[in-house]
Design an enzyme around this catalytic site. Structure first.
Site, short mmCIF file in Angstrom:
data_model
loop_
_atom_site.label_atom_id
_atom_site.label_comp_id
_atom_site.label_asym_id
_atom_site.label_seq_id
_atom_site.Cartn_x
_atom_site.Cartn_y
_atom_site.Cartn_z
N GLU A 112 0.85 -1.20 0.00
CA GLU A 112 0.00 0.00 0.00
C GLU A 112 0.88 1.24 0.00
OE1 GLU A 112 -2.37 -0.21 3.55
OE2 GLU A 112 -3.13 -2.19 3.05
N LYS A 114 2.17 4.58 1.64
CA LYS A 114 2.24 5.13 3.00
C LYS A 114 1.86 6.61 2.88
CE LYS A 114 5.01 5.24 7.15
NZ LYS A 114 4.81 6.63 7.48
N ASP A 116 1.11 10.37 3.75
CA ASP A 116 1.73 11.32 4.66
C ASP A 116 0.64 12.19 5.30
OD1 ASP A 116 3.75 12.46 5.99
OD2 ASP A 116 4.57 13.59 4.30
N TYR A 221 -7.20 2.12 5.83
CA TYR A 221 -6.32 0.99 5.49
C TYR A 221 -6.21 -0.09 6.56
CZ TYR A 221 -3.30 4.27 8.01
OH TYR A 221 -2.80 5.13 8.92
N LYS A 310 10.55 3.55 3.59
CA LYS A 310 10.52 5.01 3.42
C LYS A 310 11.33 5.41 2.19
CE LYS A 310 9.16 7.59 6.58
NZ LYS A 310 9.35 7.69 7.98
N CYS A 407 23.01 49.90 -4.20
CA CYS A 407 23.49 51.28 -4.07
C CYS A 407 24.89 51.46 -4.64
CB CYS A 407 23.45 51.74 -2.62
SG CYS A 407 24.69 50.93 -1.59
N CYS A 422 27.07 45.27 2.66
CA CYS A 422 26.96 46.64 2.17
C CYS A 422 26.89 47.50 3.43
CB CYS A 422 25.67 46.80 1.35
SG CYS A 422 25.22 48.53 1.12
N CYS A 427 21.42 52.66 2.10
CA CYS A 427 21.14 51.81 0.93
C CYS A 427 19.65 51.44 0.91
CB CYS A 427 22.00 50.55 1.00
SG CYS A 427 21.54 49.32 -0.25
S1 IVH Z 1 -0.91 0.41 8.79
C1 IVH Z 1 -0.94 -1.82 12.74
N1 IVH Z 1 -1.00 1.47 6.40
O1 IVH Z 1 2.18 5.30 8.98
C2 IVH Z 1 -0.70 -1.13 11.47
N2 IVH Z 1 -0.20 2.83 8.17
O2 IVH Z 1 4.65 4.60 10.49
C3 IVH Z 1 -1.24 0.23 11.40
N3 IVH Z 1 0.36 5.14 7.48
O3 IVH Z 1 0.84 5.25 12.22
C4 IVH Z 1 -0.71 1.11 10.37
N4 IVH Z 1 -0.18 4.90 5.37
O4 IVH Z 1 -0.25 6.80 10.46
C5 IVH Z 1 -0.68 1.66 7.69
N5 IVH Z 1 -1.21 2.27 4.22
C6 IVH Z 1 -0.88 2.46 5.50
C7 IVH Z 1 -0.41 3.71 5.97
C8 IVH Z 1 -0.06 3.85 7.32
C9 IVH Z 1 0.26 5.74 6.29
C10 IVH Z 1 0.89 5.77 8.71
C11 IVH Z 1 0.08 5.54 9.95
C12 IVH Z 1 1.01 4.84 10.90
C13 IVH Z 1 2.36 5.22 10.37
C14 IVH Z 1 3.37 4.17 10.71
#
Ligand code: IVH
Length: 667
Positions: A112, A114, A116, A221, A310, A407, A422, A427
């Protein structure tokens, strides 16, 4: 209409609007026109207003906000909200996979994005949203229902009357952030730094109108209790949540087998990332079978069945088209890179500071070079390096200027310093910059007098000196006639100027732009001297005896307050009614900080330790250097020392960097 008829109509309209919202915000496939939607919503609003007995927090009319709470209630999560262990390379993903493989059978995973943003837990009873909470420290979060209700993609009523908790991410799209920042810029407000802070800041508002305006969104998610619904895999759980009406990122989520497919997913995500309307900072890999998840279990912090990969900090290539020099209010000259515009992490970058001559030479930059550009700490663009292999001989050598670009006076470089200055106090560039500084947020904070407007007013002759700001009201007629102005905005500006006269004296002190005196030193001095007369009467030694004030600053202060022009300016400002006293700080308070004793250990990446101590103290907490039974919380950064061990021994509450950062972000 009979009451029962009215109720029927209300219920019908709510259903219709919920459905339309769902189609628009979740499926991205609207079926009603905006006019139709507004018409139904208006009808519902009127019916609800006239018949308050049918009011409901679940009505779509509640999405516009307006509910104001006086504090955030704490909510204990029945199932802790854990975060994920971060990994940064394919090797680490491989070791994760090796740990998961059993009896030589490759498991399936769900990959999935991640997202932000900030995580949220949504609770429904019989299909109705009853409350929403932040993650907090994972065990106790905060009730943010009033704000979550305003998020259009969060269903207020589900498609089935189930009792359920789901979790996901609240986020702000890149476009919304850009729009907000454009407006804030006009108002001379600080920029919202990135989508995550912007989303978190919006959710931390007591007044839900603000959250409503921020146009937040969600991706769902995680289902903490999948067994309650007879599901076998995480992919099924995602499908199930979608069928209930949640916004699930179907396009992005993918079931994969083995490391090669994971790698492929990462590659695709990295390519698509830039074009997505929302920010992602990595990908999440989750074991698909819920029975395997169960066997793998959890550590105290993380599930053992998932990792977050990451992305490395984003770097892009662009051309350095020119190097231009700017003059600051102290006369300091800064070379700036003018770049062919590129998008880095969601915003367009056209310029980057090159700090000083030595910096440009160290990086061996030439005009025309292809350079790599990185956004450090999500905000400030930084030139990483020039690409030597892309040079074709047409690049031009960097030449440091000898004269002020405004200037023309000869620049000076102080002994052992890297910066050129300067020295001409008259100026124009220095004057404009001083005025901009005087009006800026940390100084007199005059809303409506942002950088560009001050420059315009300077060029138009309305403001040549600080004192002129207070005579702007005499130009009211001329101002109203300026393009982009109207009576209302001029009135607001003049009011903001009058209001700023009441500022506590540290703002004035900082605004006067005494060399080396930043906003924090100004505050420290204001606390000590209490009044502008204190400064005017102070001797060189009085200044130097203050901790944190060295001989140079003492000299600068003493000289400033004994220069006739400055004394005259202060007198004039006094006569104009500008407050000259220290007014004390408004009392600040934070539940998790005030009256608690903190010890800091290890390095924190996002903030200076001293700065953090100051924040803690300003919110009523105490800091000390050693851990004892009296310590309430130990904040642990990277490479913590023995204090960390001691804290564990004494069972003292420990906060990691994420935790303190999330609190500081909210302050
Ligand atoms: S799963 C027990 N899925 O990333 C598992 N987290 O570093 C629960 N986050 O606290 C998290 N996208 O705020 C999950 N597709 C995703 C996510 C996700 C963003 C965030 C979430 C979590 C943090 C973990």
């Amino acid at each position: 209409m009979e009451k029962s008829e009215i109720e029927k109509r209300i219920l019908y309209l709510r259903k219709l609007i919920h459905e339309a919202n769902y189609e628009y915000y979740v499926l991205d496939n609207p079926t009603l026109t905006d006019q139709e939607f507004d018409k139904y919503l208006r009808e519902l609003e009127i019916l609800e207003e006239e018949n308050p007995e049918f009011d409901s927090p679940l009505s779509p009319t509640k999405r516009v906000g307006g509910e104001v709470i006086d504090r955030f209630k704490k909510v204990r999560h029945k199932i802790p909200m854990l975060s994920l262990p971060d990994v940064f390379s394919l090797d680490e993903i491989e070791s994760f996979n090796d740990r998961i493989i059993k009896d030589n059978v490759q498991p399936t995973y769900v990959c999935e994005y991640k997202i932000d943003g900030l995580s949220v837990s949504l609770h429904y009873e019989k299909g109705n949203l009853i409350f929403a909470a932040t993650r907090g420290d994972g065990v106790v979060g905060e009730d943010i229902t009033h704000n979550v209700r305003t998020i259009k993609s969060v269903p207020l009523t589900l498609k089935k009357p189930v009792d359920i908790e789901v979790r996901g991410e609240i986020f702000m799209s890149k476009k919304v952030l850009m729009d907000i920042n454009e407006k804030r810029k006009e108002k001379n407000l600080p920029m919202l730094q990135n989508v995550r802070n912007a989303a978190a800041g919006s959710i931390r508002q007591l007044d839900s109108k603000i959250a409503a305006e921020r146009k937040l969104d969600t991706w769902i998610y995680h289902l903490p209790n999948p067994e309650d619904y007879g599901l076998e895999t995480h992919a099924d759980a995602l499908q199930f949540m979608k069928s209930l009406g949640f916004k699930v990122n179907e396009k992005a989520n993918r079931v994969v087998t083995g490391i090669v497919e994971i790698e492929e997913y990462i590659k695709e995500a990295t390519e698509k990332r830039r074009d997505l309307p929302y920010e992602i900072d990595g990908i999440v890999i989750k074991v698909n079978h819920l029975s395997s998840q169960k066997t793998l279990g959890f550590t105290s912090k993380y599930p053992k069945w998932a990792v977050a990969y990451k992305f490395p900090a984003e770097e892009v290539l662009t051309r350095l088209t020119d190097i231009v020099f700017t003059v600051g209010r102290t006369g300091r000259i800064t070379p700036n890179a003018i770049l062919e515009p590129v998008i880095v992490m969601g915003s367009t970058v056209k310029r980057a500071t090159l700090h000083n001559e030595d910096y440009v030479r160290m990086k061996d930059l030439k005009v025309g070079d292809i350079i790599s550009l990185r956004k450090a700490g999500d905000v400030i663009p930084e030139v990483v390096e020039r690409k030597l292999e892309r040079r074709d001989g047409s690049e031009k050598e960097f030449i440091m200027i000898k004269n002020c670009p405004i200037c023309g006076s000869v620049l000076e470089k102080k002994k052992d310093q890297v910066d050129h200055y300067c020295m001409n106090k008259a100026c124009l560039a220095r004057k404009v910059e001083s005025l901009i500084h005087y009006c800026s947020r940390k100084a007199m904070n005059i809303e409506g007098l942002g950088d560009e407007i001050v420059e315009d007013f300077f060029n138009l002759g309305f403001i040549k000196t600080i004192v002129d700001i207070y005579f702007l009201k005499e130009h009211k007629k001329d101002l109203i006639e300026l393009e982009g102005y109207g009576a209302k905005s001029v009135d607001n500006l003049l009011l903001a100027i009058e209001d700023s006269k009441l500022n506590s004296v540290e703002r004035l002190l900082f605004g006067l732009g005494i060399e080396g005196i930043g906003d924090k030193t100004a505050l420290l001095l204001a606390k000590i001297f209490k009044n502008i007369n204190g400064f005017l009467n102070a001797s060189y030694d009085d200044f130097q005896n203050i901790r944190d004030i060295g001989p140079t600053l003492a000299e600068n202060l003493y000289t400033f307050f004994h220069t006739i022009d400055n004394i005259r300016l202060i007198e004039e400002l006094k006569d104009l009614g500008i407050n000259m006293n220290y007014l004390g700080e408004p009392e600040k308070h934070h539940d998790l900080i005030s009256n608690r004793r903190f010890v800091l250990t290890g390095t924190l990446s996002f903030i200076d330790r001293d700065e953090l101590s100051a924040i803690i103290e300003s919110y009523g907490g105490m800091t000390s250097s050693s851990v004892s039974k009296k310590t309430d919380v130990v904040i642990v950064g990277e490479k913590p020392g023995s204090k960390y061990e001691k804290a564990k021994e004494l069972h003292i509450e420990i906060w990691n960097e994420d935790k303190i950062r999330s609190i500081v972000d909210m302050l």
